[in-house]
Enzyme design. Sequence first.
Site, PDB file in Angstrom:
ATOM      1  CE1 TYR A  20      -3.453  -2.762   0.653  1.00 25.59           C
ATOM      2  CE2 TYR A  20      -2.111  -3.336   2.553  1.00 25.59           C
ATOM      3  CZ  TYR A  20      -3.130  -3.627   1.672  1.00 25.59           C
ATOM      4  OH  TYR A  20      -3.822  -4.784   1.814  1.00 25.59           O
ATOM      5  CE1 TYR A 148      -7.734  -6.038   3.009  1.00 18.18           C
ATOM      6  CE2 TYR A 148      -6.950  -7.841   4.374  1.00 18.18           C
ATOM      7  CZ  TYR A 148      -6.819  -7.039   3.265  1.00 18.18           C
ATOM      8  OH  TYR A 148      -5.764  -7.250   2.403  1.00 18.18           O
ATOM      9  CG  ASP A 249     -11.408 -14.104   6.623  1.00 22.41           C
ATOM     10  OD1 ASP A 249     -10.461 -14.682   7.187  1.00 22.41           O
ATOM     11  OD2 ASP A 249     -11.245 -13.195   5.783  1.00 22.41           O
ATOM     12  CE  LYS A 278      -3.792 -11.520   8.500  1.00 16.84           C
ATOM     13  NZ  LYS A 278      -2.730 -10.645   8.048  1.00 16.84           N
TER      14      LYS A 278
HETATM   15  C1  LIG Z   1      -9.414 -11.474   7.952  1.00 18.37           C
HETATM   16  C2  LIG Z   1      -8.445 -11.541   6.812  1.00 18.37           C
HETATM   17  N1  LIG Z   1      -8.776 -12.238   5.708  1.00 18.37           N
HETATM   18  C3  LIG Z   1      -7.929 -12.353   4.672  1.00 18.37           C
HETATM   19  C4  LIG Z   1      -6.692 -11.734   4.684  1.00 18.37           C
HETATM   20  C5  LIG Z   1      -5.769 -11.855   3.506  1.00 18.37           C
HETATM   21  O1  LIG Z   1      -4.685 -12.658   3.829  1.00 18.37           O
HETATM   22  P1  LIG Z   1      -3.329 -12.559   2.984  1.00 18.37           P
HETATM   23  O2  LIG Z   1      -2.751 -11.218   3.257  1.00 18.37           O
HETATM   24  O3  LIG Z   1      -2.493 -13.689   3.507  1.00 18.37           O
HETATM   25  O4  LIG Z   1      -3.709 -12.738   1.554  1.00 18.37           O
HETATM   26  C6  LIG Z   1      -6.320 -10.986   5.805  1.00 18.37           C
HETATM   27  C7  LIG Z   1      -5.028 -10.287   5.844  1.00 18.37           C
HETATM   28  O5  LIG Z   1      -4.806  -9.340   6.561  1.00 18.37           O
HETATM   29  C8  LIG Z   1      -7.220 -10.882   6.902  1.00 18.37           C
HETATM   30  O6  LIG Z   1      -6.918 -10.178   8.011  1.00 18.37           O
END
Ligand SMILES: Cc1ncc(COP(=O)(O)O)c(C=O)c1O
Length: 432
Positions: A20, A148, A249, A278
């Site tokens: 970013y 997100y 998620d 993560k």
């Molecule tokens: C809740 C959530 N989903 C998906 C993602 C995307 O993961 P990545 O950055 O490994 O593609 C993130 C990343 O910050 C996240 O916090």
Amino acid sequence: MKSDWTELLQFDKKHIWHPYTSVENALPVYPVEKAEGVYLELGDGTKLVDGMSSWWTAIHGYNHPTINAALIDQISKVSHVMFGGITHRPAIQLAQLLIELTPPSLEKVFFSDSGSVAVEVAIKMALQYWQSKGKNKKNRLMTTRSGYHGDTFKAMSVCDPVNGMHHLFSEVLSKTIFADKPTCKWNEEWDTEAILSLQKLFEEQHENLAAFIIEPIVQGAGGMNFYHPQYLTEIRTLCDKYEVLLIADEIATGFGRTGKLFACEHSAISPDIICVGKALTGGYLSLAATLTTKEVSSTISKGESGVLMHGPTFMGNPLACSAGVASLNLLLQSNWKEKVSWIEKKLTEGLAAIQEHQKVKELRICGAIAVIETYENIDVAAAQIEFKTLGVWIRPFRNLIYIMPPFIIEKDELELLILAMKKIITKSIYIQ
Ligand SMILES: Cc1ncc(COP(=O)(O)O)c(C=O)c1O
């Protein structure tokens, strides 16, 4: 600064795109020479206490002997091999652990290489599920604002439409149905009105809906909003009533961060599809997984295509999976629950007074996460200079100063992070 860093940093500034950022007016970057435990060591020898766990990943801290040993052992066997037509022990062991630990009924595992891809796979599962049932009209997604889910296109389409900068890609992004941001807060009494607008949307839209996607309890990069567990329970009920798949998620919240192994457990619900990533490898390597039920997987398998149409090159990478197995075993053998609850208590006690500060809009704490929302936006570059002087690594965004330290953090180090958060709000770090 060691002399070679000057040239390297010039090259970096000239040629490398960081997350970013602009290449014309790049924010400064800090060279990390090595990392150990909760400390990042910079090129000039400065050691900083890491408050970010490298974006939710390094739950056991850096350079952990157990994960190092697991990787060295795996390198001597096989670092990578294609997953098409081949399997291996680390993938099987990791899948066994994930099935055992995630909420009940999630029993089919699809490995991928990042969180965003895990979300893409989850959405694909949901769409293929309804296609296989002959309900092709059920092809839209619903979510709440302030979420997100990643930066690939379908994942972007379910991120907050304002924070996620949808307008830049409005021609390409699919038209997601957005419910309001969850209003009833995590630590407040449940307000039955908080679900009414969502109920209405389900009533109106369910015939078109394939899935509802949400980050359980803690919305991360979309605004660090923490909502009431009952809200998620209500969503599960609505999804069941209106035949909509629920995608949780847990990429940021998974593996203990909120005080439960998975944040869904705060609401005692089981989603139809879950995404993890993560902290899955303890922050060592990029790996994610999407898990689903027998119902979803069998329906797809009996459908027109008969297969799930996805297969990344580095799917189930043995090194990443072996880091995952080592990290999960470390977590399970540790007293993570007591540790996270101790971190939560220290954060609550240490930061409570900050709520009274005129610059602070709200303080939010959940498990090993603390967020200070300020009224004004933060100048990230200025804040990072101050944080470095205070001996910590904390990287704010917009008007949010937040930490989620490694679980291995000790009292003095946590107190340093708390002190830095208290001091930073009094400094000249605001964008006028
Ligand atoms: C809740 C959530 N989903 C998906 C993602 C995307 O993961 P990545 O950055 O490994 O593609 C993130 C990343 O910050 C996240 O916090």
